[in-house]
Design a protein around this motif. Structure first.
Motif, PDB file in Angstrom:
ATOM      1  N   LYS A  49      30.309 -23.756 -13.933  1.00  0.00           N
ATOM      2  CA  LYS A  49      29.836 -25.110 -13.616  1.00  0.00           C
ATOM      3  C   LYS A  49      31.024 -26.050 -13.414  1.00  0.00           C
ATOM      4  CE  LYS A  49      26.835 -28.859 -15.215  1.00  0.00           C
ATOM      5  NZ  LYS A  49      25.802 -29.273 -16.201  1.00  0.00           N
ATOM      6  N   HIS A  50      32.008 -25.962 -14.315  1.00  0.00           N
ATOM      7  CA  HIS A  50      33.184 -26.828 -14.178  1.00  0.00           C
ATOM      8  C   HIS A  50      33.916 -26.547 -12.879  1.00  0.00           C
ATOM      9  CE1 HIS A  50      37.189 -28.533 -15.038  1.00  0.00           C
ATOM     10  NE2 HIS A  50      36.489 -29.431 -15.690  1.00  0.00           N
ATOM     11  N   ALA A  51      34.025 -25.283 -12.522  1.00  0.00           N
ATOM     12  CA  ALA A  51      34.740 -24.926 -11.296  1.00  0.00           C
ATOM     13  C   ALA A  51      33.983 -25.423 -10.063  1.00  0.00           C
ATOM     14  CB  ALA A  51      34.936 -23.411 -11.220  1.00  0.00           C
ATOM     15  N   PHE A  52      32.689 -25.187 -10.025  1.00  0.00           N
ATOM     16  CA  PHE A  52      31.909 -25.633  -8.871  1.00  0.00           C
ATOM     17  C   PHE A  52      31.962 -27.156  -8.724  1.00  0.00           C
ATOM     18  CE2 PHE A  52      28.737 -21.831  -8.298  1.00  0.00           C
ATOM     19  CZ  PHE A  52      29.790 -21.047  -7.866  1.00  0.00           C
ATOM     20  N   ALA A  53      32.071 -27.839  -9.855  1.00  0.00           N
ATOM     21  CA  ALA A  53      32.100 -29.309  -9.788  1.00  0.00           C
ATOM     22  C   ALA A  53      33.367 -29.835  -9.124  1.00  0.00           C
ATOM     23  CB  ALA A  53      31.972 -29.893 -11.200  1.00  0.00           C
ATOM     24  N   GLN A  54      34.409 -29.018  -9.058  1.00  0.00           N
ATOM     25  CA  GLN A  54      35.659 -29.451  -8.410  1.00  0.00           C
ATOM     26  C   GLN A  54      35.591 -29.278  -6.896  1.00  0.00           C
ATOM     27  OE1 GLN A  54      37.478 -30.720 -10.896  1.00  0.00           O
ATOM     28  NE2 GLN A  54      35.904 -29.757 -12.165  1.00  0.00           N
ATOM     29  N   ASN A  55      34.599 -28.559  -6.430  1.00  0.00           N
ATOM     30  CA  ASN A  55      34.485 -28.269  -5.003  1.00  0.00           C
ATOM     31  C   ASN A  55      33.674 -29.371  -4.330  1.00  0.00           C
ATOM     32  OD1 ASN A  55      33.797 -27.202  -2.465  1.00  0.00           O
ATOM     33  ND2 ASN A  55      33.961 -25.105  -3.224  1.00  0.00           N
ATOM     34  N   PRO A  56      34.246 -30.024  -3.338  1.00  0.00           N
ATOM     35  CA  PRO A  56      33.518 -31.130  -2.695  1.00  0.00           C
ATOM     36  C   PRO A  56      32.173 -30.694  -2.108  1.00  0.00           C
ATOM     37  CG  PRO A  56      35.783 -31.021  -1.896  1.00  0.00           C
ATOM     38  CD  PRO A  56      35.571 -29.812  -2.752  1.00  0.00           C
ATOM     39  N   ARG A  70      30.063 -29.059  -3.729  1.00  0.00           N
ATOM     40  CA  ARG A  70      29.156 -29.051  -4.874  1.00  0.00           C
ATOM     41  C   ARG A  70      28.115 -27.923  -4.773  1.00  0.00           C
ATOM     42  NH1 ARG A  70      32.578 -32.083  -5.920  1.00  0.00           N
ATOM     43  NH2 ARG A  70      32.505 -34.234  -6.671  1.00  0.00           N
ATOM     44  N   PRO A  71      28.587 -26.689  -4.755  1.00  0.00           N
ATOM     45  CA  PRO A  71      27.641 -25.588  -4.593  1.00  0.00           C
ATOM     46  C   PRO A  71      26.734 -25.426  -5.809  1.00  0.00           C
ATOM     47  CG  PRO A  71      29.855 -24.757  -5.002  1.00  0.00           C
ATOM     48  CD  PRO A  71      29.980 -26.244  -4.861  1.00  0.00           C
ATOM     49  N   ALA A  72      25.533 -24.951  -5.588  1.00  0.00           N
ATOM     50  CA  ALA A  72      24.607 -24.646  -6.679  1.00  0.00           C
ATOM     51  C   ALA A  72      24.812 -23.199  -7.110  1.00  0.00           C
ATOM     52  CB  ALA A  72      23.172 -24.865  -6.225  1.00  0.00           C
ATOM     53  N   TYR A  73      24.749 -22.985  -8.420  1.00  0.00           N
ATOM     54  CA  TYR A  73      24.773 -21.610  -8.937  1.00  0.00           C
ATOM     55  C   TYR A  73      23.477 -20.930  -8.512  1.00  0.00           C
ATOM     56  CZ  TYR A  73      24.251 -18.006 -12.556  1.00  0.00           C
ATOM     57  OH  TYR A  73      24.025 -16.833 -13.233  1.00  0.00           O
ATOM     58  N   VAL A  74      22.369 -21.546  -8.780  1.00  0.00           N
ATOM     59  CA  VAL A  74      21.096 -21.135  -8.156  1.00  0.00           C
ATOM     60  C   VAL A  74      20.335 -22.405  -7.803  1.00  0.00           C
ATOM     61  CG1 VAL A  74      20.832 -18.903  -9.326  1.00  0.00           C
ATOM     62  CG2 VAL A  74      19.886 -20.987 -10.354  1.00  0.00           C
ATOM     63  N   GLN A  75      19.451 -22.306  -6.851  1.00  0.00           N
ATOM     64  CA  GLN A  75      18.676 -23.470  -6.469  1.00  0.00           C
ATOM     65  C   GLN A  75      17.797 -23.921  -7.639  1.00  0.00           C
ATOM     66  OE1 GLN A  75      19.334 -25.162  -3.756  1.00  0.00           O
ATOM     67  NE2 GLN A  75      20.931 -23.609  -3.564  1.00  0.00           N
ATOM     68  N   ALA A  76      17.446 -25.190  -7.622  1.00  0.00           N
ATOM     69  CA  ALA A  76      16.653 -25.757  -8.715  1.00  0.00           C
ATOM     70  C   ALA A  76      15.233 -25.209  -8.675  1.00  0.00           C
ATOM     71  CB  ALA A  76      16.636 -27.273  -8.606  1.00  0.00           C
ATOM     72  N   PRO A  77      14.665 -25.009  -9.850  1.00  0.00           N
ATOM     73  CA  PRO A  77      13.242 -24.636  -9.893  1.00  0.00           C
ATOM     74  C   PRO A  77      12.412 -25.840  -9.440  1.00  0.00           C
ATOM     75  CG  PRO A  77      14.040 -25.131 -12.091  1.00  0.00           C
ATOM     76  CD  PRO A  77      15.231 -25.225 -11.184  1.00  0.00           C
ATOM     77  N   VAL A  97      37.680 -17.870 -10.099  1.00  0.00           N
ATOM     78  CA  VAL A  97      38.164 -19.248 -10.182  1.00  0.00           C
ATOM     79  C   VAL A  97      38.374 -19.685 -11.640  1.00  0.00           C
ATOM     80  CG1 VAL A  97      35.887 -20.341 -10.225  1.00  0.00           C
ATOM     81  CG2 VAL A  97      37.808 -21.519  -9.126  1.00  0.00           C
ATOM     82  N   GLN A  98      39.399 -20.477 -11.851  1.00  0.00           N
ATOM     83  CA  GLN A  98      39.676 -21.091 -13.166  1.00  0.00           C
ATOM     84  C   GLN A  98      40.082 -22.534 -12.918  1.00  0.00           C
ATOM     85  OE1 GLN A  98      43.212 -19.681 -15.298  1.00  0.00           O
ATOM     86  NE2 GLN A  98      42.209 -20.041 -17.251  1.00  0.00           N
ATOM     87  N   SER A  99      39.231 -23.441 -13.310  1.00  0.00           N
ATOM     88  CA  SER A  99      39.462 -24.840 -12.923  1.00  0.00           C
ATOM     89  C   SER A  99      40.253 -25.633 -13.939  1.00  0.00           C
ATOM     90  CB  SER A  99      38.124 -25.517 -12.645  1.00  0.00           C
ATOM     91  OG  SER A  99      37.237 -25.282 -13.709  1.00  0.00           O
ATOM     92  N   MET A 100      40.484 -25.057 -15.103  1.00  0.00           N
ATOM     93  CA  MET A 100      41.341 -25.707 -16.107  1.00  0.00           C
ATOM     94  C   MET A 100      41.681 -24.656 -17.147  1.00  0.00           C
ATOM     95  SD  MET A 100      38.742 -27.979 -18.437  1.00  0.00           S
ATOM     96  CE  MET A 100      37.151 -27.321 -18.939  1.00  0.00           C
ATOM     97  N   ALA A 101      42.693 -24.965 -17.979  1.00  0.00           N
ATOM     98  CA  ALA A 101      43.144 -23.984 -18.957  1.00  0.00           C
ATOM     99  C   ALA A 101      42.053 -23.658 -19.969  1.00  0.00           C
ATOM    100  CB  ALA A 101      44.396 -24.484 -19.677  1.00  0.00           C
ATOM    101  N   ASP A 102      41.172 -24.605 -20.259  1.00  0.00           N
ATOM    102  CA  ASP A 102      40.114 -24.351 -21.243  1.00  0.00           C
ATOM    103  C   ASP A 102      39.064 -23.370 -20.737  1.00  0.00           C
ATOM    104  OD1 ASP A 102      41.124 -25.982 -23.194  1.00  0.00           O
ATOM    105  OD2 ASP A 102      39.985 -27.730 -22.602  1.00  0.00           O
ATOM    106  N   ALA A 103      38.950 -23.253 -19.439  1.00  0.00           N
ATOM    107  CA  ALA A 103      37.933 -22.377 -18.862  1.00  0.00           C
ATOM    108  C   ALA A 103      38.576 -21.071 -18.409  1.00  0.00           C
ATOM    109  CB  ALA A 103      37.260 -23.069 -17.689  1.00  0.00           C
ATOM    110  N   SER A 104      37.763 -20.055 -18.216  1.00  0.00           N
ATOM    111  CA  SER A 104      38.269 -18.763 -17.742  1.00  0.00           C
ATOM    112  C   SER A 104      37.435 -18.284 -16.566  1.00  0.00           C
ATOM    113  CB  SER A 104      38.191 -17.723 -18.863  1.00  0.00           C
ATOM    114  OG  SER A 104      39.105 -18.031 -19.875  1.00  0.00           O
ATOM    115  N   PRO A 105      38.025 -17.439 -15.731  1.00  0.00           N
ATOM    116  CA  PRO A 105      37.235 -16.860 -14.639  1.00  0.00           C
ATOM    117  C   PRO A 105      36.135 -15.951 -15.187  1.00  0.00           C
ATOM    118  CG  PRO A 105      39.607 -16.538 -14.276  1.00  0.00           C
ATOM    119  CD  PRO A 105      39.438 -17.031 -15.676  1.00  0.00           C
ATOM    120  N   THR A 106      35.024 -15.895 -14.482  1.00  0.00           N
ATOM    121  CA  THR A 106      33.929 -14.984 -14.853  1.00  0.00           C
ATOM    122  C   THR A 106      34.462 -13.562 -15.024  1.00  0.00           C
ATOM    123  OG1 THR A 106      32.468 -16.331 -13.491  1.00  0.00           O
ATOM    124  CG2 THR A 106      31.666 -14.155 -14.132  1.00  0.00           C
ATOM    125  N   LYS A 107      35.286 -13.153 -14.096  1.00  0.00           N
ATOM    126  CA  LYS A 107      35.823 -11.791 -14.153  1.00  0.00           C
ATOM    127  C   LYS A 107      36.585 -11.554 -15.442  1.00  0.00           C
ATOM    128  CE  LYS A 107      39.289 -10.550 -11.406  1.00  0.00           C
ATOM    129  NZ  LYS A 107      39.970 -10.221 -10.119  1.00  0.00           N
TER     130      LYS A 107
END
Lengths: 428, 428, 428, 428
Positions: free
Chosen positions: B159-166, B168-175, B39-49
């Motif tokens: 984080k930016h990409a996940f924030a666009q998803n309604p 709102r998935p967590a990367y990992v659950q909170a400690p 995923v790439q949610s804006m030009a400033d960001a890049s996909p993890t891959k």
């Protein structure tokens, strides 16, 4: 008489049809990775995953919500927001151009969603009373035809996405190469003036935009017995077709210049030699293949260059006459992934269906007396009757079982990523 | 003295460091699916891959191309085009805003690419002569620091990409939730006027933009002993901070209006109550946490509202003084995925590193006498010395082993998706 | 029989007509300062000065270039570049959106240019042989009708420009206020199904797009005997017309939302009370006046709300039947500067012409057998037959002598700055 | 000592100064028609008429509102909205990019507005008590310096507008051609390291951004004794300066490519030969003239190509030292309308002022301890201290009486329509 087919059990036939159409969609995903199913290369296209989910949402929203399916439990509360395409009456929607941002739900979960919906439909169909079934059947048929439309879009959209990748990946490898044929001679079929009837005749399924059936006056005209082929189009290009404003509509010329068109979409010049990107990767040309991926503007300019014009949709439908689409066992998948070369003897029996979508010169407008249904499903076709042109005939990607003479497809004049071509007409 | 560490085997240490830094990058991918990594949610960001591939390309392009690695065979001819970020000297590049269109190479292949590069580097390091190793070491160190920069970007971009998803998935659950602390009192540390030296002192690795070390004259100033916290920022907001143009720079006010800012990025008001999206999903606020995800414009407006200002980078570096970053075994991964609440006793030993990147009022410009290297690596830092502001200190995502007092990070003033906050300064 | 008018001297009549039409254009400039004549408030509109020059260039380019006018010397070599509107065959053009940058030539020089052209035409007309005159007459007629089209545009364009000025200047002060009438009752005129003929009948001047005359089949329909009035439209607005997507075409709803339409163009709410900007400055409403400055989208939505639809252009022309435009001495200027209230007895003799341009539901397409002329003048109409809708009837600004039943005006569906309104139709 | 001029009557001198500065503005309009004074060729530029009105509004808003001018009656209630440039504290404003739409008020009325304001100021100045005058004097001085800034903008803005007109009109005809000189040799002036003071010394008027005066540490540097000339710049161009990304900042290269720069603004190649558009129309080049109309990006790239760099603003000010601007009777108008060729003996006494504005490498930031004034006038300079670079020295258009060593002009790095050039520096 509407049909000569023997009476079969309607319920069983519907279940079978449902199963085969849904399976055809999933079969199209087989060559794709989860990553492929995520990609969205422009706002007009959607990710495969989104198509998979949206077509399931359609059944959930418009069929499973029926009291006949009481007890159905919605798969996920957010999916109505995520997978509603454009139905204002159903509520707000996730923005179309951002569909590729939805890494979640994952492809795996979307397939589970499909299974959930399929099970509910399957159980319902075996349990509904005859009366309930008769009442719901038009909605289920609509859902199935809707699914078939998205099957074609899955192909056109992934092709557009793959074309942006410098690796030019193939969706599947090309079948063994057929020997290259020369373009068959073009012959004209003549039609007299008169009052004709067009529109759907109430026999079998049709979208609402195909009716009401009505009379039109046609002046005498002629229609080519085959689509314009690559060989024809190369002559247009060699004659400066993309550099002569007098051949183009004003908006077309503006588009041609702004987007620097110099050939149909997916054509690439390598070392002075034209190649084309297809679902089989980069391929050489066959001059006898129908030209495809041209906009309305290019189709119109080509026709003007050829001293002809595009047909109206009424002309096309009248010429098509009683032609029916021949169905066989493969009627639910694409015929091929690229238009096949015409052979000389095709001309004896002009094939009206299944090469390329034919641009007509008719704006997509309501037929006289057309009324959109009330409620959300009234938005299916009616609200798009503006700024689009009608296309007829179906492409090689369109399932055979989805086509008929009265079928009206429509796209804006600058669209090129669909499998769009043309057939020439002229006034007499 | 530059270092008090005992002499260890340099080659072995470098191999170990290489292994741990590369492993930290891959560890960051563990919670992500192949789809997430696309995923790439804006030009400033890049996909993890893309980050995974680009950091490997960097080693391939700038290290493995060295004659010391003769015999290395390029993994794929197209990767130089696909994974070059911005090095003009290396040739043309795939357009940055379209990185999410690259469904191929797949994530699996990118991991194979990493393995290929790692093997080549590993073999090389054990085989190089001491002289060759000494010569290549700065390039390998650059590659490793570059990799660490991208590790932080992997987090900020997903984080930016996940924030666009309604969803709102967590990367990992909170400690487990730490008890909510109140904001510690802010105290000022005073500094006298005088000539000071800033810039890197040649001890250990540094980017070229950290030198030459040079003198500056500083007027007397004071610097807050802690970053601005959420509790402070809520007072600014309650006082109309986002609606009072007199607090803002002109360009800042224009951005605030055009983008309808009314809180830092990732803040959402649900039922009148502010929540924030984090890498742990939607979370409540802790007032004692450093405020994060503010632009330079917001930092500047806050400081003006507070009757203070942002520090210059020289002030920050002088205040930081001889502070060093304490390293432990976890020095290669992020400290935490969100800035942790300050506790009252933090103030005794101000932590200069690792909460949030601190906006300074200094434009990112060359130090006196700075010369970019010739060739492609001269493009690493020098060509960006315009239209950006310097940030200091490092965030909770920055690996401890990557930080130092002279480190100059830089972003344009409207950027908010990095872990950016602020610390107040004032003239005396 | 085409005309019952007594034979008059053709040459004299043409000279008189030329003089009066050109004078009407200049009369329209009388209330305007040189500064007013410079302004261009959007790309669709042009400065008055540009209209003055372009209409003269049209005569220079297409009439004075004829061998019959040998000896004519071009006024200025650069004017072909500056004042060519859209004729590709004539060469490159100054960019349309930048016409307001042309402070030079000054208005004074443009008037001298007009005088130069008028003198040349005048001398020529008195000198040409009858044969030459007969040959040139169609071109001169085209030039005159072209000039009349631009006369209307001068008014619509300056109105749009004045509306952007917070001072809301009046072009001229309003005439004495007529007493406010109530909206006359709407009655339907019924028409039977059948084959009808539409298109120009070769009697008098017509644009090429009005032919060929041809047959159409019409289903039974009814047409309202008056245009939709402000009083009607206020009911649509009060019923939430601008907030109900189900009333709108999809593109229309997108335009409505993106541009935040909540009333026709030039309506302003002051202290909760609607006013409208007119060529007489800000004015109150009269409910019995035809509504004006609505887009196709608004017209279509209104019709759907009213349980009706827009007529096709064939329906409009058939309904109009043998109506002719009554001419009097003022046939060369605008009838009024704003549509006048209808009075109850208007309904007995429905006025088809001269209130507002009526949007039809017909896309602007070529009639069967239409062929654009070759050369530059073939660009006059033909190349715009795409993405536009036909309007019929003429507005209060259109000179009476310019109208006829077969007249086809056309604009894109989002256009609102023309004097556009609607008349309801329904299928029976 | 601040001044050695004999004491003169302060009030009389101020009246004289007011009269001459206001007259200089109006003198600049003499060659312009009302149409010329309307034009706005881009959002950064304003119509002459707007400058005339805005500078009067400034006096009305900030001086005539003072109680000392009680009895003053505002000229027109709408002018505060129309002619406020960017003062948020004063209320909303007419949108900047639409200033050319204001055909009304007419130029004639704007001149009446000026007369109205001048009369009120004139009466006031003769009537105020000494105490009132002393209190108001800084505001009047600010208004006069503001007027002088706009005088320069009138020239730069009309030049930009005229350049868009294919007729390339001259503002005034060129003076008799001076003989073409060759470029004088460039020599370096050396400066030692040390603590220096910069900023305004409180003697005479200064803008708030010129203070506080403060210490800076400078490393040893050298500064060229003359600006970069056309002859120098042609060598840069011939050496591929516009096609070599390694010479450019990243943002600069992006601007260069996006806008297709290949020479400074206003250079045109006709038949292979470079010409330039000037306020005297199209003119040939003189190699000994300072190059002008380059962006920061071009200046920076040139300097890198030349093996040098741009000076900091502190270096410039220190080098300038005690130089003062020589004033004569023409100190209120432009020195010339285009930079004049340097002559060889200029080098003996380097002219720091009045050729071209010199880009420095210093971002436009507040000096240590700078505080913007409270209220609307605090917006004059302070809120722009971001995303701009400082320019020093003044151009040929800047009135001599407006310049001084501490003067800080500022523009964004892509701006080219000002009279901007450069002078080389280098570190030693």
């Amino acid at each position: 008489m509407c049909s000569t087919k023997p009476e079969v059990d309607v319920r069983e036939a519907l279940v079978d049809r449902y199963r085969r159409i849904r399976a055809a969609t999933e079969a199209a995903c087989a060559p794709l990775s989860d990553e492929d199913m995520m990609v969205q290369s422009m706002a007009d296209a959607s990710p495969t995953k989104w198509h998979l989910a949206h077509t399931s949402w359609f059944f959930e929203q418009f069929v499973l919500s029926d009291p006949g399916f009481k007890g159905y439990s919605e798969y996920h509360a957010a999916f109505n927001f995520l997978f509603n395409s454009y139905y204002e009456a159903v509520g707000p929607r996730y923005p179309r151009p951002q569909r590729s941002l939805l890494t979640r739900p994952t492809a795996a979960e979307v397939f589970r969603y499909r299974t959930h919906v399929d099970a509910a439909i399957g159980n319902g169909l075996s349990r509904l009373t005859d009366q309930e079934l008769n009442q719901l059947r038009p909605l289920i048929e609509l859902g199935l035809n809707h699914e078939q439309q998205h099957l074609e879009l899955i192909f056109t959209d992934i092709k557009h996405a793959f074309a942006q990748n410098p690796l030019r990946p193939a969706y599947v490898q090309a079948p063994r190469q057929t020997s290259v044929a020369s373009t068959p001679e073009l012959r004209w079929r003549e039609f007299d003036a008169g009052i004709r009837c067009i529109g759907h005749n109430h026999c079998g399924f049709a979208f609402d935009n195909e009716g009401p059936r009505h009379r039109v006056w046609l002046e005498p005209f002629a229609l080519a017995d085959r689509p314009v082929c690559v060989g024809d189009y190369l002559k247009f290009m060699a004659d400066g077709g993309y550099a002569r404003p007098e051949l183009w509509l004003s908006d077309g010329w503006a588009a041609c210049q702004a987007r620097q068109w110099e050939a149909p979409l997916y054509w690439e010049r390598n070392d002075g030699c034209w190649m084309q990107f297809t679902l089989h990767g980069m391929q050489p040309f066959c001059e006898a293949s129908p030209v495809v991926h041209v906009s309305y503007y290019e189709a119109d300019a080509f026709a003007r260059w050829a001293g002809a014009r595009l047909p109206t949709e009424a002309e096309w439908e009248v010429a098509c006459g009683d032609s029916v689409v021949e169905l066989d066992d493969d009627a639910f998948g694409p015929v091929s992934l690229h238009p096949r070369p015409l052979s000389a003897n095709d001309a004896d029996q002009p094939a009206w269906f299944g090469d390329v979508w034919n641009w007509t010169q008719s704006a997509y407008h309501p037929y006289p007396g057309y009324q959109a249904a009330s409620g959300a499903l009234g938005e299916y076709n009616g609200k798009f009757m503006c700024n689009q042109f009608v296309l007829r005939g179906g492409s090689c990607l369109t399932p055979r079982s989805h086509l008929r003479a009265s079928y009206r497809n429509f796209f804006p004049p600058e669209a090129r990523w669909q499998f769009t071509g043309l057939r020439l007409a002229r006034s007499r």
